[in-house]
Design a protein around this motif. Structure first.
Motif, PDB file in Angstrom:
ATOM      1  N   SER A 196       0.821  -1.216   0.000  1.00 52.84           N
ATOM      2  CA  SER A 196       0.000   0.000   0.000  1.00 52.84           C
ATOM      3  C   SER A 196       0.851   1.261   0.000  1.00 52.84           C
ATOM      4  O   SER A 196       2.008   1.255   0.436  1.00 52.84           O
ATOM      5  CB  SER A 196      -0.931   0.023   1.216  1.00 52.84           C
ATOM      6  N   ARG A 212       0.847   5.131   1.479  1.00 49.41           N
ATOM      7  CA  ARG A 212       0.263   6.082   2.437  1.00 49.41           C
ATOM      8  C   ARG A 212       0.549   7.491   1.926  1.00 49.41           C
ATOM      9  O   ARG A 212       1.691   7.811   1.573  1.00 49.41           O
ATOM     10  CB  ARG A 212       0.872   5.887   3.822  1.00 49.41           C
ATOM     11  N   ARG A 235      -3.255   9.226   5.142  1.00 47.15           N
ATOM     12  CA  ARG A 235      -4.301   8.304   4.708  1.00 47.15           C
ATOM     13  C   ARG A 235      -3.741   7.270   3.738  1.00 47.15           C
ATOM     14  O   ARG A 235      -2.880   7.569   2.917  1.00 47.15           O
ATOM     15  CB  ARG A 235      -5.429   9.102   4.036  1.00 47.15           C
ATOM     16  N   ARG A 275      -3.935   5.070   0.497  1.00 45.49           N
ATOM     17  CA  ARG A 275      -4.615   5.198  -0.791  1.00 45.49           C
ATOM     18  C   ARG A 275      -5.402   3.927  -1.090  1.00 45.49           C
ATOM     19  O   ARG A 275      -4.868   2.821  -1.066  1.00 45.49           O
ATOM     20  CB  ARG A 275      -3.608   5.454  -1.912  1.00 45.49           C
ATOM     21  N   GLU A 276      -6.688   4.111  -1.359  1.00 37.73           N
ATOM     22  CA  GLU A 276      -7.537   2.976  -1.723  1.00 37.73           C
ATOM     23  C   GLU A 276      -7.275   2.569  -3.171  1.00 37.73           C
ATOM     24  O   GLU A 276      -6.954   3.409  -4.016  1.00 37.73           O
ATOM     25  CB  GLU A 276      -9.011   3.339  -1.544  1.00 37.73           C
ATOM     26  N   LYS A 324     -14.196   0.679  -4.545  1.00 37.68           N
ATOM     27  CA  LYS A 324     -12.957   0.999  -3.846  1.00 37.68           C
ATOM     28  C   LYS A 324     -12.584  -0.135  -2.895  1.00 37.68           C
ATOM     29  O   LYS A 324     -13.448  -0.719  -2.251  1.00 37.68           O
ATOM     30  CB  LYS A 324     -13.098   2.314  -3.078  1.00 37.68           C
ATOM     31  N   LEU A 358      -9.688  -1.302   0.060  1.00 33.70           N
ATOM     32  CA  LEU A 358      -8.567  -1.004   0.950  1.00 33.70           C
ATOM     33  C   LEU A 358      -7.879  -2.313   1.297  1.00 33.70           C
ATOM     34  O   LEU A 358      -8.401  -3.125   2.070  1.00 33.70           O
ATOM     35  CB  LEU A 358      -9.065  -0.313   2.231  1.00 33.70           C
ATOM     36  N   THR A 361       3.599  -1.173   3.725  1.00 28.86           N
ATOM     37  CA  THR A 361       3.035   0.143   3.436  1.00 28.86           C
ATOM     38  C   THR A 361       4.160   1.169   3.429  1.00 28.86           C
ATOM     39  O   THR A 361       5.000   1.193   4.342  1.00 28.86           O
ATOM     40  CB  THR A 361       1.986   0.549   4.480  1.00 28.86           C
TER      41      THR A 361
END
Length: 346
Positions: A218, A220, A226, A228-229, A240, A242, A248
């Motif tokens: 992922s 960030r 936050r 990112r989806e 969307k 997650l 990450t």
């Protein structure tokens, strides 16, 4: 109370709370100064009127009001000649310096619009696009336009043109702000990708649900923290997702590095991975669920009266970025237009 009395009361502008007095003084004396300068230059009230496109009597009235405001006689006037008093000569000399400064200021502004590109250019871009696409092109731009200084700001939040004095911004995603002009550069495609080594060991997901079985990586956002989806188009609707991430990072280059090292899969913009796909260092998955294109845009505040430094930068980047062929998945029609739009940048 007549206009002259009002102007005399507010003429001393060096005192506290003088802003209103200054504006009042200037408004009152402007016409008088213009008339005075014309008479002093032409040596005649009649010729001054002809030059200004007004009658002799109007010139006389404006000069008389100015003399009343200054409590000073500026001209010796006879039936045969008009000449400056000593005080008038001093006033003309001081006013002439001001006129020259105004003329220079106007010529400087015209030169910014029409002359050779020069000056400071302040640019904002999202971190990934700025680092991978914009920054590598700046040395070529500087070679072509050596008199333009470039200040590049990388930030994933939406730039505030006015507060941050931004000239040009690169924005990603759907644009929904009518205060800016946005020119679409290339599509903004996001695709799921993995290295061949990862695929050999773990395979690729065939549905969005199968992502739970994979090592997801992922990103960030550097601003706000936050995650990112990921986005997919499923049954014609945006979905969307997650991911439950093994890794990450708050830097897109680190996400890419981890994917290339076969540590997992990630959804990434094609501008960042197009070269790796072309060289078969990465493969893609779930292309049929690729989300709608949001576009990469170059943005500025106004189409009219653009300084030449902004105009040449927009043209240069549009040409150069489209020539990079960063859209590796679908054909792209580069004949897009610029238009006022609304911006919600990712």
């Amino acid at each position: 109370m007549d206009q002259a009395d009002t102007s005399r009361r507010g003429f001393r502008v060096g005192l506290p709370n003088s802003a209103d007095a200054l504006s009042g003084c200037f408004a009152t004396s402007y016409a008088g100064i213009i008339a005075f300068m014309a008479v002093a230059t032409e040596g005649s009230f009649i010729k001054a009127g002809e030059r200004l496109g007004i009658g002799r009597s109007a010139v006389c009235r404006n000069v008389q009001r100015l003399e009343t405001q200054l409590s000073t006689r500026l001209f010796f006037r006879t039936t045969r000649s008009t000449s400056l008093t000593r005080e008038g000569e001093r006033f003309f000399e001081n006013c002439n310096r001001g006129v020259m400064h105004i003329a220079e200021a106007m010529n400087d502004m015209l030169d910014l619009r029409q002359g050779p590109p020069r000056g400071l250019l302040r640019i904002s871009s999202t971190v990934g696009f700025g680092r991978n696409v914009v920054a590598p092109l700046l040395s070529r731009f500087s070679e072509r336009y050596p008199d333009i200084a470039v200040d590049l700001l990388l930030d994933d939040r939406t730039a505030d043109f006015a507060a941050e004095q931004i000239d040009v911004a690169f924005r990603d995603g759907c644009i929904e702000d009518s205060s800016i002009i946005a020119k679409r550069l290339i599509p903004m495609q996001k695709v799921l990708c993995a290295s061949p080594a990862y695929v050999e060991k773990h395979g690729l997901p065939s549905t969005v649900e199968e992502l739970e079985q994979h090592n997801c990586i992922s990103l960030r956002f550097s601003t706000g923290g936050r995650i990112r989806e990921w986005e997919f188009k499923v049954d014609g609707r945006l979905r969307k997702y997650l991911p439950t991430a093994r890794l990450t990072f708050n830097d897109a280059d680190l996400v890419l590095k981890a994917v290339l090292e076969a540590r997992g899969i990630a959804q990434m913009p094609t501008y960042q991975i197009s070269d790796h796909i072309a060289r078969k260092r990465l493969v893609t998955a779930l292309k049929r669920h690729m989300p709608e294109d949001g576009g990469h845009y170059i943005c500025y505040l106004c189409r009219q009266h653009l300084p030449s430094r902004i105009r040449v930068f927009v043209d240069f980047m549009t040409e150069q970025i489209r020539a990079l062929d960063l859209n590796c998945l679908t054909p792209f029609n580069a004949t897009c237009t610029e238009a006022p739009v609304h911006a919600t940048a990712a």
